[in-house]
Design a protein around this motif. Structure first.
Motif, PDB file in Angstrom:
ATOM      1  N   GLY A   1       3.734   8.298   5.296  1.00 44.88           N
ATOM      2  CA  GLY A   1       3.261   7.904   6.615  1.00 44.88           C
ATOM      3  C   GLY A   1       2.669   6.509   6.690  1.00 44.88           C
ATOM      4  N   HIS A   2       2.977   5.655   5.709  1.00 42.50           N
ATOM      5  CA  HIS A   2       2.500   4.265   5.745  1.00 42.50           C
ATOM      6  C   HIS A   2       3.432   3.394   4.914  1.00 42.50           C
ATOM      7  N   ASP A   3       3.318   2.060   5.121  1.00 33.86           N
ATOM      8  CA  ASP A   3       4.096   1.138   4.304  1.00 33.86           C
ATOM      9  C   ASP A   3       3.617   1.236   2.866  1.00 33.86           C
ATOM     10  N   LEU A   4       4.573   1.130   1.948  1.00 34.01           N
ATOM     11  CA  LEU A   4       4.237   1.277   0.530  1.00 34.01           C
ATOM     12  C   LEU A   4       3.666  -0.016  -0.037  1.00 34.01           C
ATOM     13  N   SER A   5       2.699   0.132  -0.924  1.00 29.53           N
ATOM     14  CA  SER A   5       2.200  -1.009  -1.681  1.00 29.53           C
ATOM     15  C   SER A   5       3.230  -1.317  -2.770  1.00 29.53           C
ATOM     16  N   ASP A   6       3.056  -2.435  -3.439  1.00 31.09           N
ATOM     17  CA  ASP A   6       3.984  -2.780  -4.517  1.00 31.09           C
ATOM     18  C   ASP A   6       3.936  -1.742  -5.636  1.00 31.09           C
ATOM     19  N   ASP A   7       2.755  -1.194  -5.929  1.00 32.58           N
ATOM     20  CA  ASP A   7       2.638  -0.161  -6.968  1.00 32.58           C
ATOM     21  C   ASP A   7       3.398   1.099  -6.571  1.00 32.58           C
ATOM     22  N   GLU A   8       3.291   1.481  -5.309  1.00 23.11           N
ATOM     23  CA  GLU A   8       4.022   2.663  -4.837  1.00 23.11           C
ATOM     24  C   GLU A   8       5.525   2.413  -4.857  1.00 23.11           C
ATOM     25  N   THR A   9       5.923   1.200  -4.501  1.00 22.63           N
ATOM     26  CA  THR A   9       7.342   0.840  -4.532  1.00 22.63           C
ATOM     27  C   THR A   9       7.860   0.871  -5.967  1.00 22.63           C
TER      28      THR A   9
END
Length: 149
Positions: free
Chosen positions: A41-49
């Motif tokens: 439900g939100h834009d991903l951070s670089d770590d999540e990506t």
């Protein structure tokens, strides 16, 4: 520029270059990233990506093992090429020696002695190796080192 934007720019470059293989892999990665964004439900951070990309690489490595069992060298080579495309967006992987040193240092720092403390060691190591080493490989190495103590 975020990692997601880098991948989108690479998709455009691959389209212009008519590089169908790279384009296909990048579109699959972009779809996986979009699915994760919807899930969270939100834009991903670089770590999540990076976590999504690591998952994509892991699934391809699992597929390679299956293709080798089935003696499908053509699919092994295709999947290895896909991993090479994804690897461009991943952090530098730890070497065997670096990983071994990191595991030894962490065990010493935590004064871990025995397999019952594997969870504590893995908790610290997973943060240190995130995206830079396969979790199963790390767990195996920790188990070996703790079992030897």
């Amino acid at each position: 520029m975020s990692l997601t934007n880098d991948i989108q720019a690479a998709i455009i470059t691959a389209m212009k270059a008519k590089d169908k293989e790279t384009l296909s892999v990048l579109r699959m990665a972009k779809a996986a990233i979009s699915n994760k964004q919807i899930e969270l439900g939100h834009d991903l951070s670089d770590d999540e990506t990076l976590a999504v990309l690591a998952s994509e690489v892991k699934s391809r490595n699992d597929s390679i093992a299956d293709f080798k069992k089935g003696k499908r060298q053509d699919l092994v080579e295709k999947t290895e090429d896909e991993i090479k495309v994804l690897a461009k967006y991943m952090p530098e992987q730890l070497t065997e020696a670096e990983l071994d040193d990191l595991v030894s240092q962490t065990i010493q720092q935590l004064n871990a002695s025995g397999l019952r403390e594997m969870g504590k060691v893995m908790g610290v190591l997973s943060a240190k190796t995130k995206g830079r080493a396969d979790g199963a490989k790390v767990a195996s190495l920790v188990k070996t080192k703790l079992g030897a103590q």
